[in-house]
Design a protein around this motif. Structure first.
Motif, PDB file in Angstrom:
ATOM      1  N   LEU A 151       8.913   0.037 -14.819  1.00 58.27           N
ATOM      2  CA  LEU A 151       7.616  -0.468 -15.274  1.00 58.27           C
ATOM      3  C   LEU A 151       6.509   0.518 -14.954  1.00 58.27           C
ATOM      4  N   TRP A 152       6.497   1.003 -13.732  1.00 56.07           N
ATOM      5  CA  TRP A 152       5.417   1.898 -13.321  1.00 56.07           C
ATOM      6  C   TRP A 152       5.572   3.286 -13.927  1.00 56.07           C
ATOM      7  N   GLU A 153       6.776   3.728 -14.131  1.00 54.52           N
ATOM      8  CA  GLU A 153       6.968   4.994 -14.835  1.00 54.52           C
ATOM      9  C   GLU A 153       6.411   4.894 -16.255  1.00 54.52           C
ATOM     10  N   PHE A 154       6.681   3.771 -16.914  1.00 49.82           N
ATOM     11  CA  PHE A 154       6.161   3.566 -18.266  1.00 49.82           C
ATOM     12  C   PHE A 154       4.635   3.459 -18.245  1.00 49.82           C
ATOM     13  N   TYR A 155       4.101   2.727 -17.293  1.00 57.95           N
ATOM     14  CA  TYR A 155       2.638   2.552 -17.170  1.00 57.95           C
ATOM     15  C   TYR A 155       1.924   3.893 -17.026  1.00 57.95           C
ATOM     16  N   ALA A 172       8.614  12.218  -8.349  1.00 57.51           N
ATOM     17  CA  ALA A 172       9.181  12.979  -7.245  1.00 57.51           C
ATOM     18  C   ALA A 172       9.607  12.066  -6.088  1.00 57.51           C
ATOM     19  N   ARG A 173       9.003  10.875  -6.011  1.00 59.82           N
ATOM     20  CA  ARG A 173       9.325   9.939  -4.917  1.00 59.82           C
ATOM     21  C   ARG A 173       9.777   8.589  -5.486  1.00 59.82           C
ATOM     22  N   ARG A 174      10.342   8.640  -6.663  1.00 55.43           N
ATOM     23  CA  ARG A 174      10.721   7.412  -7.365  1.00 55.43           C
ATOM     24  C   ARG A 174      11.687   6.549  -6.563  1.00 55.43           C
ATOM     25  N   ASP A 175      12.609   7.173  -5.854  1.00 52.55           N
ATOM     26  CA  ASP A 175      13.584   6.419  -5.070  1.00 52.55           C
ATOM     27  C   ASP A 175      12.893   5.531  -4.035  1.00 52.55           C
ATOM     28  N   GLU A 176      11.768   5.985  -3.523  1.00 52.73           N
ATOM     29  CA  GLU A 176      11.035   5.189  -2.542  1.00 52.73           C
ATOM     30  C   GLU A 176      10.413   3.957  -3.188  1.00 52.73           C
ATOM     31  N   ALA A 177       9.978   4.101  -4.450  1.00 56.24           N
ATOM     32  CA  ALA A 177       9.454   2.942  -5.178  1.00 56.24           C
ATOM     33  C   ALA A 177      10.558   1.910  -5.408  1.00 56.24           C
ATOM     34  N   VAL A 178      11.741   2.395  -5.716  1.00 51.53           N
ATOM     35  CA  VAL A 178      12.880   1.482  -5.886  1.00 51.53           C
ATOM     36  C   VAL A 178      13.169   0.761  -4.576  1.00 51.53           C
ATOM     37  N   ASP A 179      13.111   1.484  -3.455  1.00 48.16           N
ATOM     38  CA  ASP A 179      13.362   0.861  -2.151  1.00 48.16           C
ATOM     39  C   ASP A 179      12.297  -0.182  -1.820  1.00 48.16           C
ATOM     40  N   LEU A 180      11.051   0.084  -2.212  1.00 50.88           N
ATOM     41  CA  LEU A 180       9.968  -0.866  -1.943  1.00 50.88           C
ATOM     42  C   LEU A 180      10.113  -2.123  -2.786  1.00 50.88           C
ATOM     43  N   TYR A 181      10.506  -1.964  -4.031  1.00 53.87           N
ATOM     44  CA  TYR A 181      10.629  -3.091  -4.956  1.00 53.87           C
ATOM     45  C   TYR A 181      12.038  -3.115  -5.556  1.00 53.87           C
ATOM     46  N   ASP A 182      12.205  -2.599  -6.766  1.00 54.10           N
ATOM     47  CA  ASP A 182      13.535  -2.530  -7.369  1.00 54.10           C
ATOM     48  C   ASP A 182      13.486  -1.570  -8.553  1.00 54.10           C
ATOM     49  N   GLU A 183      14.613  -1.391  -9.219  1.00 48.85           N
ATOM     50  CA  GLU A 183      14.706  -0.427 -10.319  1.00 48.85           C
ATOM     51  C   GLU A 183      13.801  -0.829 -11.478  1.00 48.85           C
ATOM     52  N   ARG A 184      13.757  -2.100 -11.807  1.00 47.46           N
ATOM     53  CA  ARG A 184      12.913  -2.522 -12.926  1.00 47.46           C
ATOM     54  C   ARG A 184      11.438  -2.230 -12.648  1.00 47.46           C
ATOM     55  N   PHE A 185      11.007  -2.484 -11.420  1.00 46.10           N
ATOM     56  CA  PHE A 185       9.623  -2.186 -11.053  1.00 46.10           C
ATOM     57  C   PHE A 185       9.329  -0.705 -11.215  1.00 46.10           C
ATOM     58  N   GLY A 225       0.792  -1.220   0.000  1.00 45.81           N
ATOM     59  CA  GLY A 225       0.000   0.000   0.000  1.00 45.81           C
ATOM     60  C   GLY A 225       0.826   1.272   0.000  1.00 45.81           C
ATOM     61  N   ARG A 226       2.053   1.193   0.484  1.00 39.83           N
ATOM     62  CA  ARG A 226       2.912   2.379   0.497  1.00 39.83           C
ATOM     63  C   ARG A 226       3.229   2.853  -0.916  1.00 39.83           C
ATOM     64  N   LEU A 227       3.153   1.936  -1.887  1.00 37.12           N
ATOM     65  CA  LEU A 227       3.371   2.332  -3.271  1.00 37.12           C
ATOM     66  C   LEU A 227       2.337   3.353  -3.705  1.00 37.12           C
ATOM     67  N   TYR A 228       1.088   3.117  -3.367  1.00 34.99           N
ATOM     68  CA  TYR A 228       0.015   4.008  -3.803  1.00 34.99           C
ATOM     69  C   TYR A 228       0.073   5.356  -3.091  1.00 34.99           C
ATOM     70  N   ASP A 229       0.614   5.364  -1.887  1.00 36.40           N
ATOM     71  CA  ASP A 229       0.772   6.633  -1.187  1.00 36.40           C
ATOM     72  C   ASP A 229       1.817   7.527  -1.848  1.00 36.40           C
ATOM     73  N   LEU A 230       2.647   6.962  -2.706  1.00 33.43           N
ATOM     74  CA  LEU A 230       3.650   7.768  -3.387  1.00 33.43           C
ATOM     75  C   LEU A 230       3.029   8.739  -4.383  1.00 33.43           C
ATOM     76  N   PHE A 231       1.882   8.373  -4.959  1.00 27.34           N
ATOM     77  CA  PHE A 231       1.367   9.216  -6.047  1.00 27.34           C
ATOM     78  C   PHE A 231      -0.128   9.527  -5.990  1.00 27.34           C
ATOM     79  N   LEU A 232      -0.912   8.793  -5.212  1.00 24.44           N
ATOM     80  CA  LEU A 232      -2.341   9.097  -5.135  1.00 24.44           C
ATOM     81  C   LEU A 232      -2.591  10.255  -4.181  1.00 24.44           C
TER      82      LEU A 232
END
Length: 416
Positions: free
Chosen positions: A357-361, A341-354, A129-136
């Motif tokens: 993927l979400w940036e492209f999505y 703006a919080r991309r580094d946190e997404a990498v920490d939650l998952y990884d660079e490829r993830f 759920g922390r992923l969605y808090d990054l951008f919603l």
């Protein structure tokens, strides 16, 4: 191979400025030189061949895997340039055979029986759920916002969306409401607080269900909301109002008639259904293969020509349709910018490829709504024509009343 790729891009790109360097080191500029220049490079011959053969699937894979790099601009800039060329991208850069095959197989891919629906939902909505808090927004509204004023913030536009939907629902105090695909519970709690409605919210996501129940336990009117982990086909009872926001895209074209027949059975005789869904402006098609594989398995964006016959066959009556043009493009722009703006946190939650993927999505979705005929429709449906007013001015009047309901109450509903 470079010559074939360059020839395809020459035919495709008529506006903008793209400089592409192939895996062999050959460089060429495409377009008329207008707009901000985009510079891209392939790092791998195999990825280049795959993209040339099937750009709809392989372009996103090449970017996520680091085999396509953007040296000037961003992936959003590249997709903006490509998708703004109109339908030429599919007409000139994807084979008719491949498109025809995907169209023919779409009913197999959307055969969303209950077990498969749960698996599809878990793939996307049961992420951390922390992923969605990054951008919603703070209410976790994961659907198109309503920019009644183009200068609204994301949070303001999502609150405006809830007001807009509530106004069309014609909710009366104490009414029973079913929220199909309730997400993290924001709309259900809003209806409970603003109308005193008794709301049942259903979702197939365990993460969403747990989060929504926590919110309800802390909300002032949370005792009026009952969140359940179940399929819409499993729900029983009768409801004065049904609302579904951003869920219909997961039903699958095979199940449209089943969905509306179930809604018919669940509605009281004077009931009203408000359906908020992504749609396509053109004829029926197929789900983008990259989106289907990596983001929304089993999902499909319908044309109105596919939805209306299903409504009609159920015995329900369409009483209002509104098309929201470009509202989702702006929503996705906000999400994309907030994610980056919080991309580094997404990498920490998952990884660079993830994160890629979400940036492209987020980028490809935004540009599809800007350039490729995607829109959002809100369809008001009833059993009886007399269940809703004859004129639409009640919508604006109710929205105005809700704006004056009190900013403190709205803040409480969003902050829980």
């Amino acid at each position: 191979m470079d010559a074939i790729l360059f020839g395809a891009l020459d035919r495709l790109i008529k506006t903008g400025s793209l400089q592409l360097t192939t895996a062999r080191g050959n460089t060429k500029v495409f377009g008329d030189g207008s707009g901000p220049p985009v510079t891209a490079r392939f790092a791998c011959k195999a990825a280049q061949r795959r993209v040339l053969a099937d750009p709809e699937l392989r372009l996103g894979e090449a970017y996520a895997d680091g085999q396509l790099s953007i040296e000037n601009g961003s992936i959003a800039d590249l997709l903006d340039l490509l998708l703004s060329q109109g339908d030429a991208l599919q007409r000139r850069f994807t084979s008719r055979l491949l498109s025809g095959t995907r169209l023919a197989l779409r009913r197999i891919h959307q055969h969303n029986l209950r077990k498969r629906s749960r698996r599809n939902v878990a793939h996307h909505y049961d992420l951390d759920g922390r992923l969605y808090d990054l951008f919603l927004d703070r209410d976790r509204q994961y659907s198109c916002a309503y920019f009644e004023d183009p200068h609204l913030t994301l949070d303001e536009a999502q609150m405006a969306k809830k007001r807009h939907i509530a106004a069309k629902l014609l909710v009366e105090p104490g009414a029973s409401v079913l929220d199909i695909g309730c997400g993290w519970g924001g709309l259900a709690l809003f209806l409970a607080e603003t109308y005193g409605a008794e709301v049942t919210g259903i979702t197939l996501s365990e993460e969403q269900h747990g989060y929504a129940r926590q919110r309800a336990s802390a909300a002032p009117h949370g005792d009026r909301v009952n969140f359940q982990l179940c399929d819409y086909r499993e729900i029983e009872g009768r409801f004065d109002r049904i609302v579904s926001v951003g869920m219909f895209e997961h039903v699958g074209v095979n199940h449209f008639r089943e969905f509306f027949r179930k809604c018919h059975d669940l509605l009281t005789d004077d009931g009203v259904l408000l359906l908020h869904s992504i749609g396509r402006c053109d004829r029926p098609g197929f789900t983008n293969p990259w989106i289907a594989k990596y983001i929304f398995p089993g999902g499909y964006i319908p044309s109105l020509s596919e939805v209306l016959p299903a409504v009609e066959s159920s015995g329900l009556v369409v009483t209002d349709i509104e098309i929201l043009r470009l509202h989702y493009a702006e929503t996705l722009r906000h999400w994309r910018e907030r994610f980056l703006a919080r991309r580094d946190e997404a990498v920490d939650l998952y990884d660079e490829r993830f994160a890629r993927l979400w940036e492209f999505y987020l980028a490809v979705s935004e540009m599809a709504f800007r350039h490729q005929g995607m829109m959002v429709f809100q369809m008001q449906i009833a059993k009886r024509q007399t269940s809703v007013p004859l004129r639409r001015d009640y919508i604006g009047a109710e929205e105005a009343r809700l704006r004056n309901f009190g900013s403190e109450a709205e803040d409480r509903a969003s902050a829980v």
